[in-house]
Design a protein around this motif. Structure first.
Motif, short mmCIF file in Angstrom:
data_model
loop_
_atom_site.label_atom_id
_atom_site.label_comp_id
_atom_site.label_asym_id
_atom_site.label_seq_id
_atom_site.Cartn_x
_atom_site.Cartn_y
_atom_site.Cartn_z
N GLU A 43 0.83 -1.22 0.00
CA GLU A 43 0.00 0.00 0.00
C GLU A 43 0.86 1.26 0.00
OE1 GLU A 43 -3.32 0.55 -0.36
OE2 GLU A 43 -3.37 -1.59 -0.83
N THR A 44 1.92 1.26 0.78
CA THR A 44 2.81 2.41 0.83
C THR A 44 3.46 2.66 -0.52
OG1 THR A 44 3.24 2.07 3.19
CG2 THR A 44 4.86 3.38 1.97
N LEU A 45 3.97 1.60 -1.13
CA LEU A 45 4.63 1.75 -2.43
C LEU A 45 3.63 2.07 -3.54
CD1 LEU A 45 7.26 -1.12 -2.22
CD2 LEU A 45 7.61 1.32 -1.84
N ALA A 46 2.43 1.52 -3.46
CA ALA A 46 1.41 1.76 -4.49
C ALA A 46 0.95 3.22 -4.48
CB ALA A 46 0.22 0.83 -4.28
N ASN A 47 1.11 3.90 -3.36
CA ASN A 47 0.71 5.30 -3.26
C ASN A 47 1.86 6.27 -3.47
OD1 ASN A 47 -2.19 5.23 -2.60
ND2 ASN A 47 -1.47 3.99 -0.89
N ASP A 48 2.95 5.78 -4.02
CA ASP A 48 4.12 6.59 -4.30
C ASP A 48 4.55 6.34 -5.74
OD1 ASP A 48 6.57 8.11 -2.84
OD2 ASP A 48 7.34 6.72 -4.36
N GLU A 49 4.76 7.38 -6.51
CA GLU A 49 5.07 7.22 -7.94
C GLU A 49 6.34 6.39 -8.17
OE1 GLU A 49 3.28 7.95 -10.69
OE2 GLU A 49 1.74 8.42 -9.21
N LEU A 50 7.39 6.68 -7.46
CA LEU A 50 8.64 5.93 -7.63
C LEU A 50 8.45 4.49 -7.13
CD1 LEU A 50 11.52 5.95 -8.57
CD2 LEU A 50 12.19 6.88 -6.36
N GLY A 51 7.74 4.34 -6.03
CA GLY A 51 7.45 3.00 -5.52
C GLY A 51 6.67 2.17 -6.52
N LYS A 52 5.70 2.79 -7.19
CA LYS A 52 4.92 2.08 -8.23
C LYS A 52 5.83 1.60 -9.36
CE LYS A 52 0.88 4.86 -8.02
NZ LYS A 52 -0.05 5.71 -8.74
N MET A 53 6.73 2.48 -9.79
CA MET A 53 7.63 2.12 -10.89
C MET A 53 8.54 0.95 -10.49
SD MET A 53 8.58 5.81 -12.68
CE MET A 53 10.11 5.84 -11.86
N MET A 54 9.01 0.97 -9.25
CA MET A 54 9.88 -0.11 -8.78
C MET A 54 9.12 -1.44 -8.73
SD MET A 54 11.96 1.77 -5.75
CE MET A 54 13.70 2.00 -6.00
N MET A 55 7.87 -1.39 -8.31
CA MET A 55 7.07 -2.62 -8.26
C MET A 55 6.74 -3.11 -9.67
SD MET A 55 4.54 -2.41 -4.96
CE MET A 55 3.52 -1.10 -5.60
#
Length: 75
Positions: A43-55
């Motif tokens: 959830e934390t990464l999904a709500n962050d643009e860079l986190g989304k790209m990494m996932m």
């Protein structure tokens, strides 16, 4: 919802021995935010643009994928 403090991440990264930025980020979330749940991490990464790209780069599309990824990397 936690917002990632990227300045703190950069400081944390400077002391890490890992080469993979995503693994460093996961270590950071566990250490700095005391985050252990794969669902919270997702959830934390999904709500962050860079986190989304990494996932996306690792084909992590939901919390179950995150759980599988963490299980493989940290067992």
């Amino acid at each position: 919802m936690i917002r990632i403090n990227w300045d703190q991440y950069k400081e944390f990264k400077s002391h890490s021995h890992r080469d993979d930025n995503f693994m460093i980020l996961l270590d950071f979330l566990k250490s700095f935010y005391n985050m252990t749940s794969p669902f919270d991490v997702y959830e934390t990464l999904a709500n962050d643009e860079l986190g989304k790209m990494m996932m996306e780069k690792r084909d992590i599309t939901d919390a179950e994928d995150m759980e599988s990824f963490l299980y493989k990397k940290y067992r």
